[in-house]
Structure formats: C-alpha cells, structure tokens
Design a protein around this motif. Structure first.
Motif, PDB file in Angstrom:
ATOM      1  N   THR A  25     -11.103   3.568  -1.855  1.00  0.00           N
ATOM      2  CA  THR A  25     -10.478   2.135  -1.921  1.00  0.00           C
ATOM      3  C   THR A  25     -11.350   1.169  -0.862  1.00  0.00           C
ATOM      4  O   THR A  25     -11.796   1.984   0.232  1.00  0.00           O
ATOM      5  CB  THR A  25      -9.147   2.630  -0.938  1.00  0.00           C
ATOM      6  OG1 THR A  25      -9.221   2.828   0.031  1.00  0.00           O
ATOM      7  CG2 THR A  25      -8.377   4.299  -1.391  1.00  0.00           C
ATOM      8  N   GLU A  94      -5.921  -0.514  -9.914  1.00  0.00           N
ATOM      9  CA  GLU A  94      -4.678  -0.597  -8.961  1.00  0.00           C
ATOM     10  C   GLU A  94      -4.010  -1.684  -9.660  1.00  0.00           C
ATOM     11  O   GLU A  94      -2.711  -1.117  -9.131  1.00  0.00           O
ATOM     12  CB  GLU A  94      -5.258  -1.480  -7.705  1.00  0.00           C
ATOM     13  CG  GLU A  94      -5.896  -3.204  -8.146  1.00  0.00           C
ATOM     14  CD  GLU A  94      -6.980  -2.422  -7.523  1.00  0.00           C
ATOM     15  OE1 GLU A  94      -7.935  -3.015  -8.735  1.00  0.00           O
ATOM     16  OE2 GLU A  94      -7.742  -0.856  -7.439  1.00  0.00           O
ATOM     17  N   SER A 120      -9.428   1.640  -6.820  1.00  0.00           N
ATOM     18  CA  SER A 120      -8.979   1.001  -6.365  1.00  0.00           C
ATOM     19  C   SER A 120      -8.675   0.753  -4.733  1.00  0.00           C
ATOM     20  O   SER A 120      -9.091   1.154  -4.002  1.00  0.00           O
ATOM     21  CB  SER A 120      -7.251   2.015  -6.757  1.00  0.00           C
ATOM     22  OG  SER A 120      -6.419   2.023  -6.626  1.00  0.00           O
ATOM     23  N   ARG A 121      -7.134  -0.145  -5.195  1.00  0.00           N
ATOM     24  CA  ARG A 121      -7.309  -1.015  -3.917  1.00  0.00           C
ATOM     25  C   ARG A 121      -5.931  -0.325  -3.096  1.00  0.00           C
ATOM     26  O   ARG A 121      -6.005  -0.289  -1.947  1.00  0.00           O
ATOM     27  CB  ARG A 121      -6.410  -2.569  -4.057  1.00  0.00           C
ATOM     28  CG  ARG A 121      -7.802  -2.818  -4.181  1.00  0.00           C
ATOM     29  CD  ARG A 121      -7.400  -4.383  -4.146  1.00  0.00           C
ATOM     30  NE  ARG A 121      -8.056  -5.296  -5.449  1.00  0.00           N
ATOM     31  CZ  ARG A 121      -8.880  -7.069  -5.205  1.00  0.00           C
ATOM     32  NH1 ARG A 121      -7.500  -7.378  -4.906  1.00  0.00           N
ATOM     33  NH2 ARG A 121      -9.559  -7.334  -6.298  1.00  0.00           N
ATOM     34  N   GLU A 122      -5.539   0.646  -3.076  1.00  0.00           N
ATOM     35  CA  GLU A 122      -5.223   2.297  -2.815  1.00  0.00           C
ATOM     36  C   GLU A 122      -4.933   3.301  -3.541  1.00  0.00           C
ATOM     37  O   GLU A 122      -5.529   3.541  -4.495  1.00  0.00           O
ATOM     38  CB  GLU A 122      -3.328   1.279  -2.899  1.00  0.00           C
ATOM     39  CG  GLU A 122      -3.168   1.222  -4.416  1.00  0.00           C
ATOM     40  CD  GLU A 122      -1.595   0.711  -4.750  1.00  0.00           C
ATOM     41  OE1 GLU A 122      -0.220   1.156  -3.786  1.00  0.00           O
ATOM     42  OE2 GLU A 122      -1.105   0.179  -5.116  1.00  0.00           O
ATOM     43  N   SER A 291      -5.055  -1.891   1.221  1.00  0.00           N
ATOM     44  CA  SER A 291      -6.570  -2.476   1.769  1.00  0.00           C
ATOM     45  C   SER A 291      -5.976  -4.163   2.451  1.00  0.00           C
ATOM     46  O   SER A 291      -7.098  -4.683   2.428  1.00  0.00           O
ATOM     47  CB  SER A 291      -7.208  -2.515   0.766  1.00  0.00           C
ATOM     48  OG  SER A 291      -8.037  -1.534   0.615  1.00  0.00           O
TER      49      SER A 291
END
Length: 888
Positions: A25, A94, A120-122, A291
């Motif tokens: 992430t 994401e 992924s950003r999460e 993020s």
C-alpha cells in the motif's frame, strides 16, 4: 532498475515467503507497481500480472484476472491451476477493491500453490493478509554534495535527469536546490521522475520556484503512461475523486495544518459543525487507509500528517471553494486557545526548549510561525499575535531564530505604539532571536527598548537574559555580571525558577571570565540545585554541564564521567544545545589524554549534531575547535580556513573554558578569506576523517568461522554524540545509537560480572504481576509491526535518513516495551506489572537487535559477542579469553 529500494525489495521477499497474500500500500506515485513487478520478475517460478487500472467496472475484474492467468474466466482459472505454484500480481486494485479482494480470496482458497501480491492504495482486508506500507524514498539529510549522492531520492532525480538528456551538475552551489526539491516532492518516485523530465529546460531551483505557483508543472510532455500518472496532480486527484464527499471536504480542510496534528485538533479545525471525535477518527482512518494521510504514534497519541504534495493539493481545492481564509483563521484560533492558557512563566519554564510544542497542542514551529504571519497580515490588533509570540522562544531554541527575528521586526513595525503592553513582548522576543543569529548590537538595542517600555514579567526576564548573554559573548564580564544579577533577581522575584537557574549559569560563566573560580563553582552548584527543584529539564543539564566543565582542567577523569552522563541525559531529553557542548569538552579531554583520533570522534559528533539542527552559532564554534585540533596536527592551511569560517562566534565562557589554553596560543590570520559555511563544514569533515583514520572495510580479512580467539588490544566501545564507535580486531565501525548498544556497553565494562536486567533497563523496584495484558492476536499484531519497523529502521539508517530512523526507533522502542510488558518466558501471555520479567524480555530484545546490527558491519565482532554475551534475568559478558575493552 529500482534505486533506493534494496531494503523494500528484501522485506517484500521475506513477506511473500511467510504469507500467501501480501498487499503493498502507499500513496499514488510512491512506486508500488515498480516494486511488485521487480519482485515478480526476479522469481524463478511462474508469474502472472493482472493490471487492473484499465478495468473500470467491478464485474469485469474476474474476467480480467482469468485472462491474465491464461483462461477465459476466473472460474476456468481456478480449475485449471489446481496444484500449480504461481505468484499472481493484482496491480492497482484500489478502485475495484471489493471485486479484487473476492478474486484473491477465490484463488487462495481453491489453489494452495498460488500466492497473491496486490498493490493498492488501501488493503484488501482479507484474513491472513500481510500489509506492507511503502514509504517514499529517503530524503537528503543535509545539503552536502557528497552526502546528497547517497540519498535515494536525490539519486533517482539525478539518474532520471541523465536519462532525459539533462546532466544536472551537483556541486556546492546546486546541491541545496536539489535537496530542497527532493524534500518538496516528499521523495515520491513519480514526482521525482516528472521533475527530472523538466530539467531539460529548467534548473532544479527554477522548478522549485514554479512548483509553489502550480503543482501541475510536473506533468508528462506527451500522452504516455497510465493517465493517473501523467501528472503529479492527476495522480493525487485519482485518489481524491474516490473519496466520499464529506471526507473529501474534510481532507481539504486538513491542508491548513503545516505539521502533524491530533484527532482533537482535526475536529476543531477541519470537522463539520457538530461532528464528534469518533466521527472525525473514522474520517482520519478512512484517509490513512487510502494512503492520503500518514500517522505516527508518539507520546501516547496518534499524530496525523500530510505529505507536502498532498497538502498543496488540499489547499488548492479549499481555495477553489473559497474556504481557505476561514479555515486558516480557525487554525490560528485553535493555536491561540492553549497558548493563551499558558502562564508567562510556563512560556519560559524549564529553559525555552523544555516543553515540546506539539504534545501541548501548540503546534509545530512552522505552525506557530505561519500563525503569527497570518495575524500580522490579517488582524487589526495585536491580541492574537501577542499570545502566540511567547511560543516563538521555543522556536528559536529549535534552531529557527532567523524567521523569528524577521517576524519580530515586522511585528514591531506593524504595531509601533510602545505604550501597548504587546510591544515590549514583541521587542523581547525579537531581541532574543537576534542574539541567536549573532546580530548582537541589534539584540541589545531592542532588549533595552523592551525594558524601557513597562515590560511584562515575561518580557523583562527575556530581555535581561538577552543583555546578559550579549555582554558575555562580547567579552565584557563585569557588565555581564551586572545584567545577570538583575536577571537572577527578576526571575526569582517573578517566580520563574527554571530561568533563574539558567541565569545563574550565565553568572558562573561571567565569574570564570573574571578569574573568580570559587564563586563560579558555588554559583554553578546553586544553579543545579535550583534546576533540580524546578523539575529538571534544560536548566538542569545546562547547570550540570557548567559544573563538569569547571573540573576539566584539574580533574579530567571525573569531568569525563560527568560529561558522559550529561550528554546522555541531554540526548534523551532532546537538548542539543547542551549535548553538543558536552562533545566539545569531551574532545578536549580526549586530545590531552587519548590522542587526536579520539578527539576527532567527539568533534565529528558535535559537528553533525549542529549541522542536523541547523544552528549556525554553535556550528561555527565547533569549527573553531576543529581548527585548533587540525592545527595541532600540523595542518596549518586547513586550520586557518576553519578559523576564518568560525569568525567571531562565541558562546558562554564556560562552554569554551576547556579549550581556552589552546585558543590563546592560536595565530591570528590577516588575509585568509573565510570559505562559505557549507564549504567549511565539508573541509572540517575531511580533516576529521583524516585524523580518525580510515575504518577498515567490511570485507577485511576475517579469521575462519572456527577461530574464536580474539586478539588482545585496545578495543573500543564508545558513544560519540548519536553514533557508537566500535573497534575490535583492528577494524573500526560506527553505528547509530540504540538502547541495546548501551546494554552491551554496560556488560563490556564489567566483564565476568552478572548484571541484573532491571539495572540495565533502569527499573528500581520489583513489581508483582496482575491480569493478562494482551491477547494472542494483539501480540501477533505487535510482533508484525515490530518486524516492519525494524525493516524501516534498517533502510533509513542505510540511507542516512536520520529523521525517519529516529521516528522508527522511537516507535520500535515503545512497541517493544509494551510487548515485553505483556510477554513472559517462551512467549506466554504475561500479566501486568512484573518488572523483573519485563526487564528480562526487553533487554533480551534490545541486545539481540544490537548484535544483529553489529554482525552486519563487523562479522568477527558479532561472532565473538554472540558466544560471549549471555542474556536473561541476569546478563553477563564472559569471553573465554580476556579481552581488553575501553568503554565510554
């Protein structure tokens, strides 16, 4: 080729070896895809990459994953891959997170040989998932060209600039702009690569200037690459567009914070009307998981922050909606509230840097500076500015005197009426700041004006302190003594014991300059006793330093012991303006008793400390002592240049007292041109390195594994500032400070003697046990976070990123202490209390970590200590053969 990601690559490999589902992430543009693809490419088994960025509908994810695996659907892939070993990369998940998580779950559940690596950003939020947050590249620690080349962020910028056909020259003139650009872009690889492309037509300094006007300056000149990566602003907007409306507006308002902030502060400044803390915490968690916010646990609180690039984006959105001024005004009001509740003596209490700004809700130095600027530009009267201006004393002590002096002059010009009570306070703080930047005549002038303007107790004590210091450094001890007498009396009368103690140390310094050594010693003792009674902190370590320095000429062994203790307390308490002078005095003792190499070690520690905090006055004084040292080694030309760079910088007489005999013999140069400060620091580093001698490389000859007989000789284990210097078997290495190194030093100093773990950890009373502290899952979470922090710490230290290393070390120490408080023998759950068991476990953790780091840089010493050090309730260093160590 990935630059600056060696530690991240190694950590990701280890995570994939331990878990079948790993998610990398991080904020957009941080390099998640590049890292994942690099790990996938180096593997020997089958790999499939599914690029999800082009998939716009959740229902299409299963088909895309199946096609990437070579099948018409995910159902067919699940059947066809039964028994196959494969790494599946789900990249950029994401925006279709739930569908990607479902695909990963099905693959893992039906194909035991498959591992999934997602970016992924999460997180995917699946059971067994190991989340690996990817940080930006380590930033430059200073502006020195040689150090800058070792910075991962700068190395990427320069490498990509060369790829773009632009040869950015890195020298003493351009290095500050390159370093500042790396910091402005937060070390984000995407931003650095976009900036590198601009170097074909703009210098780094010009890019930096234009960035303040338009973030989208950083864009690709042609339509190449993923759309979300064609500009820095687009990369951020891609994440921003996926936030719920209220969270997006909340994020925008967070942009007014210049530094870190708590949930309570976020609620007061950025929360919707009537929002409670739990609602705000949920929004913060939402942003952290995506993020878009960073979070750090410190001092029993969570501190949130935005990267500079994200902050600029948020402010731009806030300005577009016409809310920027109103929200910034709320931020200033929030800063004024706790500051206004601070008593005047608390603003001076404990010496100016005793109480950190942040944990008391008063903001960071940048927050306070910007708030005063806002009041200066917007307010009709000085009411809010005068509440905030007292906090600028602490900003000065955090090595930011120049902007305070500038702001102070602006405040005096903006509100000129000396009959207004605020004027004397503005004048006192302005004088204090001028004194710190060596504008001594202006400092004395403004301080005198403050005293003549019916000052408040705060302004009176601060102005008297400034005038006394002015006369001390000007070499007029009789006049200095008169001012210190008034300052001591005012502080005593006004009820500011901590500052009265500091004034007594100034008085002791003036008495030494007058040759009244007995009176000076008594005054130093009084200062120390008063500081202890007032609660310790900065005045206590300052007085302890003065007392120790008085002993340097006559009792150097005792002085050394005391100075080592003061240096450690100063380091623990965050008082660099005492820690550095301790190194000065220890260097003088070392020059007399040990030799120039040991003295060079001590001065190098002071030099790097003052470079790091950016305080030019003690930095120039350090250059003077380096000049003296290299002069004794016959390096006359270098000594002359360093003396010229030091100029007339002086501090308290007793700070300089140990060197007074050598300085008196120094020649006076007539025509030597003083080099710029950056060049002088680089020269000092070269000269100190030459005096210390080269450390043996890590590939030096090492006896065979079975040869456990250590050589007899002058082995060293010593802390120099924030660096341990360790010599063994003719090889010298240097490591950053850590608690385990202190434990090892204590054991090496007492070979063959058992030391109880409670003594090493500093516990005094054995406490009984109570109920269970952490359950099994919580312990596993703690252990996983500790492993990640150890990886972060190793990377930061390797990259020379001191700020990041210190943050990781702080959190690591906190978590280890909490985990060991909950873990007994063989990992069993432990009940709270039980000091002995907690100490045993904590010391074992600490020593093992220190041994691991030593083994990496000095394998022979690592093997020796592994076999000779025993940990447990009782710890001991018991080598088979006698080994002589010089510790401390």
């Amino acid at each position: 080729m990935l630059l600056g990601r060696d530690a991240d690559l190694a950590a990701l490999r280890a995570h994939l070896a331990a878990s079948r589902l790993v998610t990398v992430t991080g904020v957009g543009g941080v390099g998640k895809t590049a890292l994942a693809l690099a790990v996938a490419a180096e593997g020997s088994g089958r790999t499939a990459v599914c690029e999800l960025a082009a998939v716009t509908r959740a229902e299409d994810v299963a088909v895309a994953v199946g096609e990437a695996l070579g099948f018409p659907s995910l159902d067919a892939a699940v059947v066809g891959l039964s028994g196959v070993r494969m790494l599946v990369v789900l990249d950029n998940a994401e925006h279709v997170l739930d569908a990607a998580a479902d695909a990963a779950r099905r693959l893992l559940a039906t194909s035991p040989g498959i591992s999934v690596l997602a970016t992924s950003r999460e997180p995917l939020e699946l059971p067994g998932e190991r989340v690996v947050p990817l940080s930006p590249l380590a930033l430059p620690d200073d502006d020195d060209p040689e150090h800058l080349r070792d910075s991962p962020a700068a190395a990427l910028l320069l490498s990509r600039a060369r790829d773009a056909g632009s040869d950015v020259t890195l020298d003493i003139d351009s290095a500050p702009a390159v370093a500042a650009l790396c910091r402005r872009l937060d070390g984000l690889p995407l931003a650095l690569e976009l900036a590198a492309a601009r170097t074909r037509s703009l210098t780094p300094a010009e890019i930096l200037t234009h960035l303040d006007e338009r973030l989208d300056l950083l864009s690709r000149s042609r339509d190449r690459g993923p759309s979300r990566h064609r500009s820095l602003e687009t990369a951020i907007a891609w994440s921003y567009a996926r936030l719920p409306g209220p969270t997006a507006r909340f994020f925008d308002r967070l942009g007014v914070f210049d530094g870190r902030f708590t949930a309570q502060e976020a609620r007061a400044v950025a929360g919707a009307p009537g929002a409670d803390v739990l609602e705000v915490v949920e929004q913060l968690d939402h942003l952290v998981s995506r993020s878009m916010l960073t979070v750090r646990q410190q001092a029993d609180r969570s501190w949130y922050g935005l990267l500079d690039t994200l902050r600029a984006f948020a402010r731009a959105r806030l300005a577009e909606r016409g809310e920027l001024e109103a929200v910034r005004d709320r931020r200033v009001d929030r800063l004024v509230e706790p500051a206004g509740a601070t008593r005047w003596d608390e603003a001076l209490s404990g010496g100016p840097d005793a109480a950190p700004l942040g944990p008391h809700g008063l903001g960071t130095p940048t927050d306070v500076l910007n708030a005063v600027r806002w009041c200066l530009d917007r307010d009709d009267g000085p009411a809010r500015a005068v509440v905030l201006v007292r906090q600028l004393v602490r900003v000065v002590y955090r090595a930011r005197p120049e902007p305070v002096a500038e702001l102070g002059e602006a405040l005096l010009e903006r509100w000129r009426d000396r009959r207004v009570p605020a004027w004397a306070e503005f004048a006192a703080v302005t004088a204090f700041a001028h004194m710190a930047v060596r504008s001594t005549d202006r400092a004395a002038e403004v301080a005198g004006a403050a005293l003549s303007a019916d000052p408040s107790p705060f302004a009176e004590v601060l102005a008297l302190r400034t005038l006394s210091f002015h006369e001390v450094v000007a070499g007029r001890p009789e006049r200095a003594l008169a001012w210190t007498d008034r300052a001591v009396a005012a502080a005593d009368t006004r009820g500011a014991p901590a500052w009265a103690s500091e004034m007594r140390t100034y008085r002791a310094s003036a008495l030494v300059a007058l040759g009244r050594f007995g009176d000076a010693a008594r005054q130093a003792d009084e200062a120390h006793a008063q500081a202890v009674a007032a609660g310790g902190g900065f005045p206590e370590v300052l007085a302890a330093l003065i007392r120790a320095n008085l002993l340097v000429p006559t009792e150097p062994a005792l002085a050394r012991k005391l100075l080592l203790g003061v240096a450690q307390r100063s380091r623990d308490g965050g008082h660099p303006l005492v820690e550095g002078p301790c190194s000065w005095s220890l260097a003088r003792i070392a020059l007399r008793d040990d030799g120039p190499a040991q003295a060079a070690d001590r001065l190098a520690a002071a030099l790097e400390l003052f470079v790091r905090i950016g305080h030019t006055l003690p930095l120039r004084v350090t250059l003077r002592w380096v000049a003296v040292l290299v002069g004794t080694a016959g390096r006359a030309e270098a000594a002359a240049a360093l003396r010229a760079a030091a100029g007339d910088a002086h501090t308290l007489t007793l700070y300089e007292w140990p060197w007074s005999d050598l300085v008196a013999e120094e020649p006076t140069e007539g025509d030597v041109v003083a080099p710029p400060l950056r060049e002088a620091v680089a020269l000092a580093r070269r000269e100190l390195d030459a005096l210390r001698g080269p450390a043996a490389p890590e590939t030096a000859d090492v006896p065979p594994e079975g040869d456990a007989t250590p050589p007899r000789g002058p082995n060293r284990f010593r802390l120099d500032g924030a660096v341990w210097t360790v010599s063994y078997a003719g090889q010298t290495v240097r490591l950053p400070d850590a608690k385990g190194m202190h434990d090892l030093a204590a054991l090496l100093a007492r070979p063959g003697r058992e030391v109880h773990s409670t003594e090493l950890i500093g516990a005094a009373v054995e406490q009984p046990a109570g109920g269970e502290v952490l359950d099994a899952r919580a312990r596993r979470d703690y252990e996983a976070r500790i492993r990640r922090l150890q990886d972060d710490l190793d990377e930061a230290e390797h990259a020379g990123d001191r700020g990041r290393a210190e943050a990781a070390r702080l959190e690591l120490d906190l978590l280890v202490d909490q985990l060991t408080a909950a873990t007994g023998l063989h990992g069993r759950a432990r009940r709270p209390g039980g000091t002995g068991e907690r100490a045993r476990s904590a010391v074992t953790w600490r020593i093992r970590a220190a041994l691991r780091r030593l083994e990496e840089v000095h394998p022979q010493l690592g093997r020796h200590l592994r076999s000779a050090v025993r940990t447990g309730t009782w710890c001991c260093y018991a080598p088979e053969d006698d080994v002589a160590w010089r510790v401390g």
